[in-house]
Design an enzyme around this catalytic site. Structure first.
Site, PDB file in Angstrom:
ATOM      1  N   TRP A  42      11.885  -0.305  21.833  1.00  0.00           N
ATOM      2  CA  TRP A  42      12.912  -0.191  20.802  1.00  0.00           C
ATOM      3  C   TRP A  42      14.283  -0.516  21.381  1.00  0.00           C
ATOM      4  O   TRP A  42      15.038  -1.335  20.837  1.00  0.00           O
ATOM      5  CB  TRP A  42      12.879   1.221  20.218  1.00  0.00           C
ATOM      6  CG  TRP A  42      13.584   1.390  18.913  1.00  0.00           C
ATOM      7  CD1 TRP A  42      14.142   0.430  18.130  1.00  0.00           C
ATOM      8  CD2 TRP A  42      13.804   2.625  18.223  1.00  0.00           C
ATOM      9  NE1 TRP A  42      14.691   0.972  16.999  1.00  0.00           N
ATOM     10  CE2 TRP A  42      14.498   2.315  17.038  1.00  0.00           C
ATOM     11  CE3 TRP A  42      13.471   3.949  18.499  1.00  0.00           C
ATOM     12  CZ2 TRP A  42      14.882   3.307  16.132  1.00  0.00           C
ATOM     13  CZ3 TRP A  42      13.842   4.924  17.601  1.00  0.00           C
ATOM     14  CH2 TRP A  42      14.545   4.609  16.426  1.00  0.00           C
ATOM     15  N   HIS A  94      10.280   1.734  34.389  1.00  0.00           N
ATOM     16  CA  HIS A  94       9.862   3.118  34.202  1.00  0.00           C
ATOM     17  C   HIS A  94      10.102   3.932  35.479  1.00  0.00           C
ATOM     18  O   HIS A  94       9.587   5.039  35.618  1.00  0.00           O
ATOM     19  CB  HIS A  94       8.386   3.192  33.807  1.00  0.00           C
ATOM     20  CG  HIS A  94       8.093   2.685  32.427  1.00  0.00           C
ATOM     21  ND1 HIS A  94       8.906   2.972  31.344  1.00  0.00           N
ATOM     22  CD2 HIS A  94       7.082   1.923  31.944  1.00  0.00           C
ATOM     23  CE1 HIS A  94       8.402   2.400  30.263  1.00  0.00           C
ATOM     24  NE2 HIS A  94       7.301   1.759  30.599  1.00  0.00           N
ATOM     25  N   ARG A 113      12.838  11.165  25.196  1.00  0.00           N
ATOM     26  CA  ARG A 113      12.176  11.624  23.971  1.00  0.00           C
ATOM     27  C   ARG A 113      11.575  12.991  24.250  1.00  0.00           C
ATOM     28  O   ARG A 113      11.338  13.347  25.414  1.00  0.00           O
ATOM     29  CB  ARG A 113      11.071  10.624  23.603  1.00  0.00           C
ATOM     30  CG  ARG A 113      10.391  10.833  22.268  1.00  0.00           C
ATOM     31  CD  ARG A 113       9.306   9.786  22.082  1.00  0.00           C
ATOM     32  NE  ARG A 113       8.742   9.782  20.733  1.00  0.00           N
ATOM     33  CZ  ARG A 113       7.741   8.991  20.351  1.00  0.00           C
ATOM     34  NH1 ARG A 113       7.199   8.139  21.223  1.00  0.00           N
ATOM     35  NH2 ARG A 113       7.289   9.038  19.116  1.00  0.00           N
ATOM     36  N   PRO A 115       9.272  15.513  25.386  1.00  0.00           N
ATOM     37  CA  PRO A 115       8.134  15.235  26.278  1.00  0.00           C
ATOM     38  C   PRO A 115       6.774  15.328  25.606  1.00  0.00           C
ATOM     39  O   PRO A 115       5.866  14.549  25.935  1.00  0.00           O
ATOM     40  CB  PRO A 115       8.285  16.307  27.368  1.00  0.00           C
ATOM     41  CG  PRO A 115       9.747  16.601  27.406  1.00  0.00           C
ATOM     42  CD  PRO A 115      10.194  16.507  25.964  1.00  0.00           C
ATOM     43  N   SER A 121       2.021  10.256  22.199  1.00  0.00           N
ATOM     44  CA  SER A 121       2.110   8.821  21.968  1.00  0.00           C
ATOM     45  C   SER A 121       1.401   8.059  23.087  1.00  0.00           C
ATOM     46  O   SER A 121       0.708   7.058  22.835  1.00  0.00           O
ATOM     47  CB  SER A 121       3.577   8.398  21.876  1.00  0.00           C
ATOM     48  OG  SER A 121       3.696   7.018  21.625  1.00  0.00           O
TER      49      SER A 121
END
Length: 292
Positions: A42, A94, A113, A115, A121
């Site tokens: 995103w 990452h 986000r 956790p 997800s």
């Protein structure tokens, strides 16, 4: 100036942050720094939209904004491709901030986000990628809670790095908070969801990019979850190239709170204990909910 010394080593089954030693950082580079499933694609898409000023831009993120750390592509090829770029560059990672080369002018955009949302997800994500290594951590028939148990007991680096345990998310978050300065900024998935236009405005300011208001409105619309999920071959990493079993499944729901009702009281208590042991109440509140 780039600082390359005293970096933490993050060497996992899939990623190797020593690969950054092959990349010559430029002052106007933009790093998108996140744990997995926290809004990486995103935010990369938003950067691509702002760079281009084109709501129909072909993002081709895996090639144009590469994930430098992952070993799937040879680093000599990735570094040469980056060096040959004459436009402003952005790269994905990452790796936590303490494992990255730090340049005093390049922009580092760190996205987080809740956790538990990231974990659930990720569970779906690993079912959509043809890499059997993840089955050890995320068994498809998980009747005894293996995935969540390993989420809680995994370490922040080494073999565990690529499996995204909670310790790795916490390392990411604490390293980013410690690094915050004029060119290191924190964003939250929940805030992006609540105010996407504000996110683009804030990021445009950080990147010193200006577009007319009517064009910004078009870029915001292009960056909505609805638009991205309707066009997965354009917006999924390596979209249309067969890397995922389903490009559409990459955009699962984009919602928060998907873990509600999925964990036992004992599992939630163990998660709470770990969060409270490592974060202050204010730090935890932001990591879980953003600025709300």
């Amino acid at each position: 100036m780039t600082e390359m010394t005293e970096r933490q080593l993050y060497l996992g089954a899939l990623t190797d942050n020593r690969r950054w030693d092959m990349v010559q950082i430029r002052p106007d580079d933009v790093f998108v720094v996140t744990p997995p499933k926290c809004g990486t694609t995103w935010m990369q898409t938003i950067v691509a939209l702002l760079f281009s000023g084109d709501p129909d831009v072909e993002t081709d993120l895996s090639v144009r904004m590469p994930w430098v750390d992952i070993r799937i592509r040879e680093i000599t090829e990735v570094a040469a491709r980056l060096e040959a770029m004459t436009h402003r560059r952005s790269m994905k990672t990452h790796t936590p901030m303490d494992g990255l080369p730090m340049h005093d002018k390049a922009q580092y955009i760190c996205v987080f986000r809740h956790p538990l949302d990231a974990h659930f997800s990720f569970r779906k994500h690993v079912r959509n990628i043809p890499i059997p290594w993840f089955n050890h951590w995320y068994p498809e028939d998980d009747t005894d809670g293996t995935a969540f148990r390993r989420f809680l007991d995994g370490g922040p680096e080494g073999f565990d790095t690529d499996a995204m345990p909670l310790a790795h998310i916490l390392r990411h978050y604490k390293a980013a908070r410690a690094a915050v300065r004029a060119n290191v900024s924190l964003f939250h998935y929940a805030d992006m969801t609540r105010d996407l236009a504000g996110t683009l405005d804030r990021l445009a300011g950080l990147l010193d990019i200006s577009h007319p208001p009517e064009l910004m409105d078009q870029l915001v619309q292009a960056a909505t979850f609805g638009n991205m999920s309707r066009n997965p071959e354009r917006y999924a990493p390596s979209g249309g190239k067969g890397f995922f079993r389903s490009d559409a499944a990459f955009f699962d729901s984009g919602t928060s709170g998907k873990w509600n009702g999925q964990l036992s009281d004992a599992e939630l208590a163990a998660y709470d204990a770990m969060m409270d042991a490592h974060l202050t109440p204010a730090e935890r509140a932001w990591l879980e909910n953003g600025a709300a």
